[in-house]
Enzyme design. Structure first.
Site, PDB file in Angstrom:
ATOM      1  N   HIS A   1       0.861  -1.189   0.000  1.00  0.00           N
ATOM      2  CA  HIS A   1       0.000   0.000   0.000  1.00  0.00           C
ATOM      3  C   HIS A   1       0.895   1.235   0.000  1.00  0.00           C
ATOM      4  CE1 HIS A   1      -3.078   2.895   1.040  1.00  0.00           C
ATOM      5  NE2 HIS A   1      -3.997   1.955   0.922  1.00  0.00           N
TER       6      HIS A   1
ATOM      7  N   ARG B   1      -6.474  10.258  -0.250  1.00  0.00           N
ATOM      8  CA  ARG B   1      -6.159  10.688  -1.612  1.00  0.00           C
ATOM      9  C   ARG B   1      -7.426  10.921  -2.414  1.00  0.00           C
ATOM     10  NH1 ARG B   1      -3.588   6.315  -4.080  1.00  0.00           N
ATOM     11  NH2 ARG B   1      -3.966   4.987  -2.279  1.00  0.00           N
TER      12      ARG B   1
END
Length: 947
Positions: free
Chosen positions: A527, A550
């Site tokens: 990740h 994000r």
């Protein structure tokens, strides 16, 4: 009736019994017809959900639309899912596919039945009766029309408005009829109970004939289920016929819990022997979302389960999930998603390792997974977000709280509700060491286990069951020599991970010891965004910076002060761009285990932070995210030249206006304000982390574990991260919780359930709970602050003070987050993760209301029910009785009077519950359904105190 001079309706249980007492088949037909109607309702829900209701009255149309959606979202359609299989309309004219003449004849006869009934109704003289009859026929006919229509062709234009109206009304009438059947039956037996024959029992006591008959029937059912031997059956029947008082008392009180009855009755008679221990329908190894989903589905079907968890807490890594759960839900008006797009996004992320049958199963069951979590588990998943790698907004998350924490809290509560009934047993601090198999068939028949903590540590045992479910998670945290990580991806051994230390591949080891095949074991997801704690930067365990950070507009910046990727790309893409900052990786595409793991900055604007407020609040509370006023302050923290950083953001603003950037980003949320010097930024340090194992044991679309020859290993099932192949090369963000729910549910629904007396979850409602409700006192802030240790831990949350000393050790996220708040007001930290109503289950821990000093030095209580200095208004019984219509509706509950006029129309249980108590005291009816504390939600409509 008018002929008998009755002006008001009244029940006539004797007439009911005369008509139906000898014809139970009529009642069964009523139940069957209701199932048909519900099945049609479920099938038609996609087009009914947004059905255009137009009568000319805007208010009534909107009300009807809300009520229709509430009906379609109700738990009845989910809870009756298994019952719906009792009717399969595709079989009715099966012959039509084989012999067109026979099929046509059957269909003609079927239509003829309806025409005949309609003709009979024409002979009915009472116009009102005729109208109701024809309405029911039209409604039932509409239901069949829905069921006979192919799902792909089903749409609103196929039906007249009067058909839909008749359909919904018929469902309502059938529902009322079923309720009245139960009511009339109870009334009849209440009136005739004193006329039952009685038989003399021991010591002059009397035993009713019906009770004796029921006792013998109960004993017979135990024998039929194989729970007692034929010899023990004969002995118990003989004891019952002899009116053995001890036996009859046990049957009376434990007939709904046969296992407990057998244990308690083992000393009665000479053949009791050892207390009976029933084999569970399934053993579930692991208590994350996959395991608990499987367990709850088995329990809801009437089964029994043993859950084995090697940790001291339930939930596993599912507790940490923060971004949400994906699902394609066409009824959601804010989404333009469809199943094909969702499937294609998942396939694209999976790459050349995509297993299409597993992906299709995942996607097509996603909507049902959301319904299970919202309707059955009770989780709020009302918000939608679009994560990296997705073409649409399809990631569901709570409006207040983190997805994983909310889901695990709700589902473990649902599973635990079966503990008192004995249907589920949860074994904590226990590790499964071996799977037992049948010597002849090779089928898995149970487990061997060992307790690894507590006073019984080291205790070993065996547990048998025809089904074992592996839900043990992945192996990303095991960096020991000989681990799966060292074998398949040795270059990643030094990379930090988000998985808990318990993620050591236990399930894979157990399965492969029996010859289970594995798949994609080298596919380990890195990740891109794990938080680096500034107070402990070298800790190998990292907290995940959720994908949502994000998604709302977070920008990733390197140590040159530059952007370098599309932040909304897949995890694999963003990680690749990050690791490419290392020269060796950039050249060879492989990570050098001797290289230092790079770090980056994740920066959010004020608008992005507001969009992800719950996450920002949580990360800020943990010290992982900091707030900066102006770009100069941000640059100083990053150690970057302010002009370079300003240029980066100015270019980002230009790209956002143009609609694209050099890396192909086309969605720009949370763009910083034009005035960068006065913008508020939030920043934190991130690094790539091991996050998820795509590889695991090989399964089919039903969760069966397969061997190397792709044959099913009987009795062994798997769901969640322990199962490989579902995600291919790379898992799409939000698909982990979905995989756990979908495959856990599939396994839980397919496992056979032994026939037994049904016992549901133990209710905690009613008079007993009300009787134990304690009065709360005021707790000054100074007193709260004194209870600030691990051994004496009080925390204030939303105005109430709780003693969380014992709960801290059971907290799914660990005790530290509770201990950090000891002696303080933890509302802000709590709200960043959880919904306020989660505290409804902590009545036993409540100390009182927090009292804090005001600016004037006076103390002020946080109790929301406090009244003004003049005290509450007093309402007499005579005044209450005057407000007894649907347009002016007052009801008294627990000594207070409420104006329920508006609320009655919105009451989830229907307006009848409210209107039946209009102008009266409804406390008794209220207590049958609700906890007293629910009245706090009616504070805005409270009139005063009843005197």
């Amino acid at each position: 009736s008018k002929r008998k001079n009755r002006k008001d309706w009244e029940a006539n249980p004797q007439y009911f019994m005369d008509k139906f007492g000898e014809h139970p088949d009529h009642i069964r037909n009523l139940h069957f017809s209701y199932v048909v109607l519900l099945r049609a309702l479920q099938k038609s829900s996609p087009f009914l959900y947004n059905y255009d209701i137009r009568t000319g009255n805007i208010v009534e149309d909107e009300t009807a639309s809300i009520l229709l959606k509430r009906l379609l979202d109700s738990t009845i359609l989910r809870s009756c899912q298994n019952v719906f299989t009792a009717f399969d309309e595709s079989l009715m004219f099966k012959e039509a596919r084989l012999d067109s003449d026979i099929g046509a004849s059957l269909q003609q006869n079927f239509k003829g039945v309806f025409h005949n009934i309609s003709s009979v109704l024409d002979c009915v003289q009472c116009q009102q009766c005729k109208l109701h009859g024809k309405m029911a026929m039209l409604g039932y006919g509409t239901a069949l029309k829905i069921l006979f229509t192919k799902e792909s062709a089903l749409e609103a234009s196929l039906f007249e408005r009067n058909e839909i109206v008749a359909f919904i009304n018929t469902i309502a009438k059938f529902s009322e009829s079923l309720h009245e059947v139960r009511e009339l039956t109870q009334l009849y037996w209440a009136e005739h109970n004193t006329n039952k024959d009685v038989i003399d029992g021991p010591s002059g006591a009397t035993v009713s004939a019906s009770s004796l008959d029921g006792a013998v029937g109960f004993i017979s059912s135990l024998a039929n289920q194989g729970m007692i031997s034929a010899e023990r059956e004969a002995e118990l029947v003989q004891l019952a016929l002899q009116r053995n008082a001890e036996l009859l008392v046990l049957i009376k009180h434990y007939e709904t819990d046969p296992t407990k009855f057998l244990r308690l009755s083992s000393t009665i008679g000479s053949l009791g022997g050892e207390p009976y221990e029933e084999e569970p329908d399934a053993i579930v190894i692991g208590s994350g979302l996959a395991g608990l989903s499987a367990a709850l589905n088995i329990l809801d079907r009437g089964g029994t389960v043993v859950v084995i968890e090697k940790e001291h807490l339930l939930g596993g890594n599912s507790n940490k999930a923060s971004s949400g759960i994906n699902a394609c839900c066409p009824n959601n008006e804010t989404s333009d998603d469809d199943l094909d797009t969702f499937k294609n996004d998942t396939i694209r992320s999976a790459g050349d390792a995509a297993q299409l049958p597993l992906i299709e199963t995942l996607v097509k069951n996603s909507r049902e997974a959301i319904s299970f979590l919202t309707d059955r588990v009770g989780v709020d998943l009302s918000l939608l977000a679009q994560l990296g790698g997705h073409s649409s907004k399809r990631t569901h998350r709570p409006s207040n709280g983190m997805a994983g924490a909310e889901i695990i809290y709700g589902i473990q509560k649902a599973v635990k509700s079966y503990e008192k009934s004995g249907k589920v047993k949860i074994m904590m601090d226990t590790k499964v060491t071996n799977l037992m198999t049948d010597d002849q068939t090779g089928a898995v028949i149970g487990v061997e286990y060992e307790t690894i903590a507590g006073s019984s540590s080291g205790t070993k045992g065996q547990l048998k069951s025809p089904n074992t479910v592996l839900a043990t998670g992945g192996f990303a945290a095991d960096r020991s020599e000989g681990s799966y990580l060292s074998h398949y991806r040795p270059e990643l051994m030094k990379m930090p991970a988000t998985a808990g230390a318990f993620s050591t591949g236990d399930g894979v080891s157990l399965a492969t010891s029996l010859g289970a095949a594995t798949i994609n074991m080298d596919k380990i997801q890195i990740h891109p965004t794990g938080w680096v704690d500034p107070t402990d930067p070298l800790n190998p365990s990292k907290m995940l910076a959720a994908e949502l950070m994000r998604g709302v507009g977070g920008v990733v910046i390197n140590n040159q002060g530059k952007r370098f990727c599309n932040e909304l790309g897949t995890r694999a893409y963003v990680t690749d761009k990050m690791l490419a900052h290392d020269p060796y990786y950039a050249k060879h595409g492989v990570w050098n285990k001797e290289s230092e793991i790079p770090t980056f900055s994740l920066v959010l604007s004020s608008s992005a932070a507001q969009d992800g407020k719950k996450h920002v609040d949580l990360y800020s509370h943990k010290g992982l995210l900091q707030k900066f006023e102006g770009i100069a302050s941000l640059a100083e923290w990053m150690g970057q030249d302010v002009d370079t950083l300003r240029s980066t953001f100015q270019q980002y603003q230009k790209d956002a206006k143009a609609g694209t950037d050099e890396w192909g980003k086309t969605s720009f949320r949370g763009v910083p304000a034009e005035d960068l010097d006065h913008e508020t930024f939030y920043g934190g340090t991130i690094t790539p982390v091991l996050h998820y194992c795509m590889g695991g044991v090989t399964i089919d679309t039903e969760g069966n574990v397969l061997n190397s020859e792709k044959q099913i290993i009987a009795g062994l099932h798997a769901a969640g991260e322990v199962a490989g192949g579902v995600h291919g090369n790379n898992r799409l963000g939000g698909n982990s919780l979905l995989e756990c729910t979908v495959y856990g549910t599939i396994v839980g629904k397919k496992i056979p359930i032994k026939e037994r007396i049904s016992v549901g979850p133990t209710s905690t409602l009613g008079a007993q709970e009300q009787a134990t409700e304690k009065k709360l006192r005021d707790v000054p802030l100074e007193e709260l602050m004194k209870h600030n240790t691990e051994e004496d831990c009080w925390v204030a949350i939303h105005g109430k003070v709780y003693d969380l000393t014992e709960f801290a050790e059971e907290h799914p996220a660990g005790a530290k987050s509770i201990h950090d708040l000891a002696g303080m007001d933890g509302t802000a930290a709590f709200s960043a993760v959880h919904n306020e109503n989660m505290m409804d289950d902590f009545d036993e821990e409540i100390i009182g209301y927090l009292v804090v000093p005001t600016e004037q030095g006076k103390e002020e209580t946080n109790d929301s029910t406090t009244t003004d200095d003049d005290g509450p208004r007093q309402v007499t019984t005579e005044e209450l009785e005057q407000h007894n219509t649907s347009e002016d509706l007052w009801v008294a509950f627990h000594g207070n009077v409420y104006d329920m006029t508006e609320f009655a129309r919105e009451h989830p249980g229907g307006p009848e519950f409210i209107t039946d108590n209009a102008g009266a005291d409804g406390t008794e009816d209220f207590d049958k359904v609700h906890k007293k504390k629910k009245l706090g939600r009616l504070i805005d409509v409270q009139i005063g105190e009843l005197i």
